[in-house]
Design an enzyme around this catalytic site. Structure first.
Site, PDB file in Angstrom:
ATOM      1  N   TYR A 287       0.812  -1.221   0.000  1.00 58.33           N
ATOM      2  CA  TYR A 287       0.000   0.000   0.000  1.00 58.33           C
ATOM      3  C   TYR A 287       0.847   1.275   0.000  1.00 58.33           C
ATOM      4  O   TYR A 287       0.671   2.167   0.820  1.00 58.33           O
ATOM      5  CB  TYR A 287      -0.980   0.003   1.176  1.00 58.33           C
ATOM      6  CG  TYR A 287      -1.933  -1.163   1.146  1.00 58.33           C
ATOM      7  CD1 TYR A 287      -2.985  -1.206   0.234  1.00 58.33           C
ATOM      8  CD2 TYR A 287      -1.760  -2.246   1.998  1.00 58.33           C
ATOM      9  CE1 TYR A 287      -3.844  -2.290   0.181  1.00 58.33           C
ATOM     10  CE2 TYR A 287      -2.617  -3.350   1.947  1.00 58.33           C
ATOM     11  CZ  TYR A 287      -3.660  -3.359   1.034  1.00 58.33           C
ATOM     12  OH  TYR A 287      -4.510  -4.437   0.978  1.00 58.33           O
ATOM     13  N   HIS A 288       1.772   1.364  -0.971  1.00 64.63           N
ATOM     14  CA  HIS A 288       2.588   2.565  -1.150  1.00 64.63           C
ATOM     15  C   HIS A 288       2.483   3.083  -2.592  1.00 64.63           C
ATOM     16  O   HIS A 288       3.495   3.338  -3.237  1.00 64.63           O
ATOM     17  CB  HIS A 288       4.059   2.269  -0.831  1.00 64.63           C
ATOM     18  CG  HIS A 288       4.332   1.969   0.594  1.00 64.63           C
ATOM     19  ND1 HIS A 288       5.527   1.410   1.033  1.00 64.63           N
ATOM     20  CD2 HIS A 288       3.584   2.136   1.715  1.00 64.63           C
ATOM     21  CE1 HIS A 288       5.499   1.248   2.342  1.00 64.63           C
ATOM     22  NE2 HIS A 288       4.321   1.683   2.778  1.00 64.63           N
ATOM     23  N   PRO A 289       1.270   3.256  -3.144  1.00 63.82           N
ATOM     24  CA  PRO A 289       1.176   3.737  -4.528  1.00 63.82           C
ATOM     25  C   PRO A 289       1.639   5.186  -4.654  1.00 63.82           C
ATOM     26  O   PRO A 289       1.351   6.016  -3.786  1.00 63.82           O
ATOM     27  CB  PRO A 289      -0.319   3.604  -4.847  1.00 63.82           C
ATOM     28  CG  PRO A 289      -0.997   3.731  -3.516  1.00 63.82           C
ATOM     29  CD  PRO A 289      -0.071   3.080  -2.534  1.00 63.82           C
TER      30      PRO A 289
END
Length: 366
Positions: A287-289
């Site tokens: 969850y690091h877009p």
């Protein structure tokens, strides 16, 4: 919350940026099921994140011309919004040990650790189970690559036991596969979580329709570039190297294999092909877009915003969130996002709040 110039609107969904004559003048929002228009005296600052910021821009006519035409959205600015999506992925390496030092469902449910934390702020509840971080480079890397770490290894003492598989971190694993994993889950184990830091695969964010309540089409193109597999395999080999040390041998650290009938059982154990199969099967987002409204020079065809975070070709509109990052950072995105917010505030106000700090560190060799 009590500042006179801060107004927080709950139960509100921004659906469109109001743009007239290539100038942002406000927002259209749905508040309590009513359409409301909110106007800006000076600027509109968009901080929706790497997914929602490009979605709102495209709904407002700012994005790839062909995509907007296909949806019947009038084009205000033809920009590569939603391109260049990058994200960190993680792959778990689980090991059984011969000691009861792991955090597990049983220890978390026990009363003594809860009382210990309530009274003394010590014990397992005083930590996260994250015992260490390792950053490293792959062997024989291209010397032309920037001098940054290629992967991260996060060492957890939390056991991925049955309780974890049911109620812990959602790994988006099919129920039938979770059932198989439970057959090898133990209370005494720990995990090396491996993260590829600078993926070369690039994804996209696109609109599914002109309905702002429709979720966007997210195609991350995970692991499309063979380099990303190469990095993860190098991280696996480093994990194995650590497990071969004296300390971990004393713990009798043993790999928890996850090959089952129909799951990577047709390739030879511990070959690169074996691990590639597992990487493709079990690797999930961390969850690091980032980078879907990329920052760059006015002449940069990949850029959506300029070096002052202003959307190219649109007056009074800025983006300040992870979407403006040029590339994925070497680690978590939370602190860089805070920095982007602080820098955006300085740019908007024309202040330099870190002048004294830069003066202090000017002589340091960074």
């Amino acid at each position: 919350m009590n500042r006179h110039n801060l107004h927080i609107s709950i139960n509100t969904m921004a659906t469109k940026i109001l743009i007239e004559n290539r100038k942002a003048i406000g927002l259209e929002v749905i508040k309590n099921n009513r359409k409301v228009q909110v106007y800006a005296n000076k600027e509109v600052i968009l901080s929706g994140g790497a997914i929602n910021s490009p979605v709102l821009l495209m709904l407002s006519g700012v994005g790839p011309k062909d995509h907007l035409h296909n949806l019947g959205i009038p084009v205000v600015a033809d920009l590569p919004v939603g391109n260049n999506l990058q994200d960190h992925m993680m792959f778990p390496m689980k090991y059984n040990i011969n000691s009861s030092i792991s955090m597990n469902t049983q220890t978390f449910q026990a009363q003594i650790p809860k009382v210990q934390y309530a009274l003394f702020k010590t014990g397992i509840y005083s930590g996260s189970g994250l015992e260490g971080d390792l950053m490293d480079k792959i062997p024989n890397r291209d010397p032309s690559e920037p001098d940054y770490p290629d992967y991260q290894m996060i060492l957890y003492t939390v056991a991925q036991d049955e309780g974890f598989l049911d109620y812990g971190l959602d790994m988006n694993i099919k129920p039938e596969v979770t059932k198989l994993l439970k057959t090898r889950a133990k209370n005494n184990e720990f995990t090396h979580t491996l993260v590829g830091l600078h993926p070369k695969s690039r994804g996209t964010i696109r609109l599914q329709s002109t309905d702002p309540f429709d979720p966007p089409l997210i195609d991350p193109y995970y692991l499309e570039n063979p380099y990303d597999i190469k990095v993860m395999i190098a991280a696996i080999r480093k994990s194995q190297q650590i497990m071969n040390t004296k300390v971990f041998k004393q713990l009798d650290g043993t790999l928890v294999r996850q090959d089952f009938s129909g799951i990577c059982d047709k390739v030879n154990f511990d070959t690169d092909e074996y691990w590639e199969c597992f990487i493709r099967y079990f690797t999930v987002t961390i969850y690091h877009p980032v980078s879907t409204c990329r920052m760059g020079a006015i002449t940069d065809p990949s850029a959506v915003v300029d070096p002052e975070l202003r959307v190219k070709g649109i007056l009074n509109l800025r983006v300040a969130d992870a979407s403006v990052m040029r590339n994925e950072p070497s680690g978590n995105t939370n602190a860089p996002c805070i920095m982007i917010g602080e820098k955006a505030a300085d740019l908007i106000r024309g202040n330099d709040t870190v002048f004294d700090f830069r003066k202090q560190i000017a002589k340091l060799k960074l």
